[in-house]
Motif scaffolding. Structure first.
Motif, PDB file in Angstrom:
ATOM      1  N   GLN A  53       2.920   3.689 -11.331  1.00 19.39           N
ATOM      2  CA  GLN A  53       4.270   4.116 -10.999  1.00 19.39           C
ATOM      3  C   GLN A  53       4.893   3.112 -10.037  1.00 19.39           C
ATOM      4  N   ALA A  54       6.229   3.061 -10.031  1.00 18.91           N
ATOM      5  CA  ALA A  54       6.893   2.078  -9.186  1.00 18.91           C
ATOM      6  C   ALA A  54       7.923   2.769  -8.316  1.00 18.91           C
ATOM      7  N   SER A  55       8.089   2.240  -7.108  1.00 21.04           N
ATOM      8  CA  SER A  55       9.259   2.597  -6.321  1.00 21.04           C
ATOM      9  C   SER A  55       9.826   1.288  -5.828  1.00 21.04           C
ATOM     10  N   TRP A  56      10.992   1.328  -5.201  1.00 16.86           N
ATOM     11  CA  TRP A  56      11.602   0.066  -4.778  1.00 16.86           C
ATOM     12  C   TRP A  56      10.668  -0.708  -3.867  1.00 16.86           C
ATOM     13  N   GLY A  57       9.974   0.022  -3.000  1.00 22.14           N
ATOM     14  CA  GLY A  57       9.074  -0.645  -2.055  1.00 22.14           C
ATOM     15  C   GLY A  57       7.964  -1.390  -2.771  1.00 22.14           C
ATOM     16  N   SER A  58       7.314  -0.737  -3.763  1.00 28.13           N
ATOM     17  CA  SER A  58       6.180  -1.397  -4.419  1.00 28.13           C
ATOM     18  C   SER A  58       6.674  -2.552  -5.290  1.00 28.13           C
ATOM     19  N   LEU A  59       7.875  -2.416  -5.877  1.00 28.38           N
ATOM     20  CA  LEU A  59       8.429  -3.527  -6.663  1.00 28.38           C
ATOM     21  C   LEU A  59       8.673  -4.740  -5.770  1.00 28.38           C
ATOM     22  N   LEU A  60       9.230  -4.474  -4.574  1.00 24.22           N
ATOM     23  CA  LEU A  60       9.500  -5.582  -3.661  1.00 24.22           C
ATOM     24  C   LEU A  60       8.203  -6.219  -3.175  1.00 24.22           C
ATOM     25  N   ALA A  61       7.159  -5.391  -3.016  1.00 26.20           N
ATOM     26  CA  ALA A  61       5.865  -5.945  -2.613  1.00 26.20           C
ATOM     27  C   ALA A  61       5.373  -6.902  -3.693  1.00 26.20           C
ATOM     28  N   ASP A  62       5.515  -6.489  -4.981  1.00 27.31           N
ATOM     29  CA  ASP A  62       5.121  -7.382  -6.083  1.00 27.31           C
ATOM     30  C   ASP A  62       5.914  -8.682  -6.015  1.00 27.31           C
TER      31      ASP A  62
END
Lengths: 316, 300
Positions: free
Chosen positions: B245-254
């Protein structure tokens, strides 16, 4: 004054004790222990290993041993009360005290730099906006502030790295060494708080500039700069002073992200890794430090406030 | 101090900033919740097209596992908005009732209740949120499984996050509501209601609550971005929403992970950052505009 400070101090110890206890039992409630990721280990060896780290017995026994109220395996009282932070279960050959001693100065330097940038930048921006109320300068400053509040550090950080470290090659990408490696992290960390302080400062400065003593100062023939910086600033800064406590707390937690983005060897990465590794004593160590800084600063701000504003008396 | 003054909505619509921000928010919501009906890519489907630059097939490019970034940003928007809204609503519920009771009761009860809030202020709340989500996730999953709610198991971390954030972020709301109630309860209409023999509950619900809706709405708008920020902060650190699953935070971490001087995969950083910043900016602007529209003292 003194008895009030002492009573506050007792309250601080209570808060600290409360947080230490909650942290301990929350970590104990996590699934898996510090050694679950190791290759299959005979139950008896695991038991010995746990006992060696003072993690044998029931949760209550471990907790009281950690506090220093119960004899540990070697038969001594050696816990928080005796000033022993125990050993890290992940970084085996090092004690929590050692790990913190190496990493804290870095976090503290970063925090202090960000603190100075945030307060000086915010006070300057807010006063500027207030003095030039309803001019493009004011609108522009408040727009910048809103942007700084809305765009999170983990967006600003990588963008700053891309521009200043990779494209322009002026500053290092990350890591710790020279003073120049401090600039990007400190600015990124301070960004939103420059904005909060600027907004506070603008509101309070506007209120003060409308008061009688400012009119008197102007009537004496003082120039604008003297009126603002000598007379108004002293009063208008009070709401900012009361924000310094929460500011310190936010900088502390904010530094967790900043240290990850810029790859700084501070205490923040230890905090995150110790949760992922269920490294209970290292986690407790970081939490104790953070919580102590927080409560001490809050008390310091309260005391400073009574000196700055004589109308306010400290209550317990 | 007042109910939303008549014409608040009209005044809001006259404010160009408010109109623009509400439009932006409507677009972001449509993007998050209606977007998947237009753009059919699966946010979790991996492919061999790693780090493909934006193109017609993948308007936002693909990530290190060949997943479509547009679909992932949409999913991230859904989760982040959901967490923000639900978390803010929970904090609203707790904060308003706490503040109402504390302010209305007054005296000793009020002093004790506010002292408690002060103590909670002085503990590092984020640390407790992080620990609580890590500690309760597992047992909550088991509880959901045992209860037969298997559909929800994949969402257990999100639910725990929402609950933890809502239960922590109510302090400011409680303080503001209490301050308002302290001022209101000495006014004559409350004395009149009491003289008519109305119960405490009725006075609180029918007379005090409607009078604080304005300020509650303002702080609700300002709490949503705070909650979204904290959630994305946790996900950025890898302690919040779990892959796939993704949230804005995890996408930005990627996105932040693949910054390097040799090749920049700018689309991994730019698109989630743009959507997230736009949303937070719009919410903060709207909160300010609402304050102008609803707070009579701010009118000139």
């Amino acid at each position: 004054m003194l008895p009030i400070i002492l009573r506050r101090f007792a309250g601080m110890l209570l808060v600290l004790f409360f947080v230490i206890t909650i942290t301990f039992f929350l970590v104990k409630a996590m699934p898996g222990g510090p050694f679950t990721s190791e290759k299959s280990m005979p139950e008896s060896i695991k038991k010995q290993l746990l006992a060696r780290f003072n993690l044998g017995g029931s949760n209550w026994e471990q907790y009281t041993t950690y506090l220093g109220l119960r004899r540990n395996v070697s038969g001594h009282y050696s816990g928080l009360l005796q000033g022993d932070l125990q050993l890290s279960t992940k970084y085996r050959d090092r004690s929590v005290a050692e790990l913190l001693r190496d990493s804290l100065p870095i976090s503290a330097t970063l925090g202090l730099a960000a603190f100075l940038i945030a307060t000086s930048g915010g006070i300057w921006l807010g006063s500027l906006a207030a003095v030039r109320q309803r001019t493009p300068t004011d609108t522009g400053a408040m727009l910048v502030a809103l942007f700084l509040i809305s765009i999170p550090a983990f967006v600003i950080g990588p963008v700053l790295i891309l521009i200043f470290a990779i494209r322009l090659d002026w500053l290092p990408v990350g890591g710790w060494g020279s003073w120049s490696s401090l600039i990007l992290p400190a600015v990124t960390l301070a960004g939103p708080y420059i904005a909060y302080i600027a907004r506070l400062m603008r509101t309070s400065m506007l209120e003060v500039l409308g008061q009688d003593f400012i009119r008197t100062a102007r009537a004496k023939g003082l120039n604008d700069a003297r009126v603002v910086y000598k007379h108004a600033l002293k009063v208008a800064i009070l709401p900012v002073v009361s924000y310094l406590g929460p500011l310190a707390a936010n900088l502390l937690t904010g530094s967790l992200v900043i240290e990850t983005i810029f790859n700084l060897p501070g205490s923040g990465p230890f905090f995150i890794n110790s949760i992922l590794n269920a490294d209970i004593f290292l986690l407790e160590g970081v939490v104790i430090i953070y919580c102590t800084v927080l409560v001490v600063l809050n008390l310091a701000v309260d005391i400073a406030y009574t000196f700055l504003d004589r109308r306010i008396s400290l209550t317990a | 101090m007042h109910p939303p003054p008549p014409g608040a909505w009209r005044r809001l619509c006259k404010n160009p900033v408010a109109v623009v921000t509400m439009t932006v928010l409507a677009v972001v919501f449509a993007f998050a919740f209606l977007g998947p009906f237009v753009f059919h890519a699966d946010p979790h489907a991996t492919s061999s097209a790693q780090f493909a630059a934006p193109s017609a097939a993948h308007p936002f490019g693909t990530d290190n596992n060949g997943r479509d970034v547009l679909a992932r940003v949409m999913e991230g928007a859904r989760i982040s908005l959901l967490v923000g809204l639900c978390g803010a609503l929970i904090s609203l519920l707790i904060g308003t009732s706490y503040g109402l009771v504390s302010g209305y009761a007054g005296g000793r009860t009020d002093a004790v209740m506010m002292r408690f809030v002060e103590i909670l202020y002085s503990i590092p709340r984020l640390i407790i949120i992080i620990l609580a989500t890590a500690a309760f996730d597992h047992s909550f999953k088991e509880w959901l499984n045992a209860g037969g709610h298997t559909v929800l198991v994949g969402y257990s971390k999100i639910i725990i996050l929402i609950l933890a954030l809502g239960c922590i972020e109510w302090l400011t709301m409680a303080r503001i509501v209490r301050g308002q109630v302290l001022g209101l309860k000495n006014l004559q209409f409350v004395a009149a209601a009491r003289a008519l023999g109305q119960s405490h509950v009725r006075i609180i619900v029918r007379h005090l609550l409607p009078n604080i809706t304005g300020i509650v709405i303002i702080y609700l708008t300002l709490t949503i971005p705070t909650v979204i920020l904290v959630e994305s902060f946790l996900s950025f650190l890898g302690l919040g929403i779990q892959a796939p699953q993704a949230s804005w935070g995890s996408l930005l971490a990627d996105g932040a992970q693949v910054i390097n001087p040799i090749r920049s995969y700018w689309w991994l950083l730019l698109f989630p950052a743009a959507v997230m910043s736009l949303t937070l900016l719009a919410l903060n602007f709207l909160g300010d505009a609402l304050r102008d529209a609803l707070d009579p003292r701010a009118q000139r």
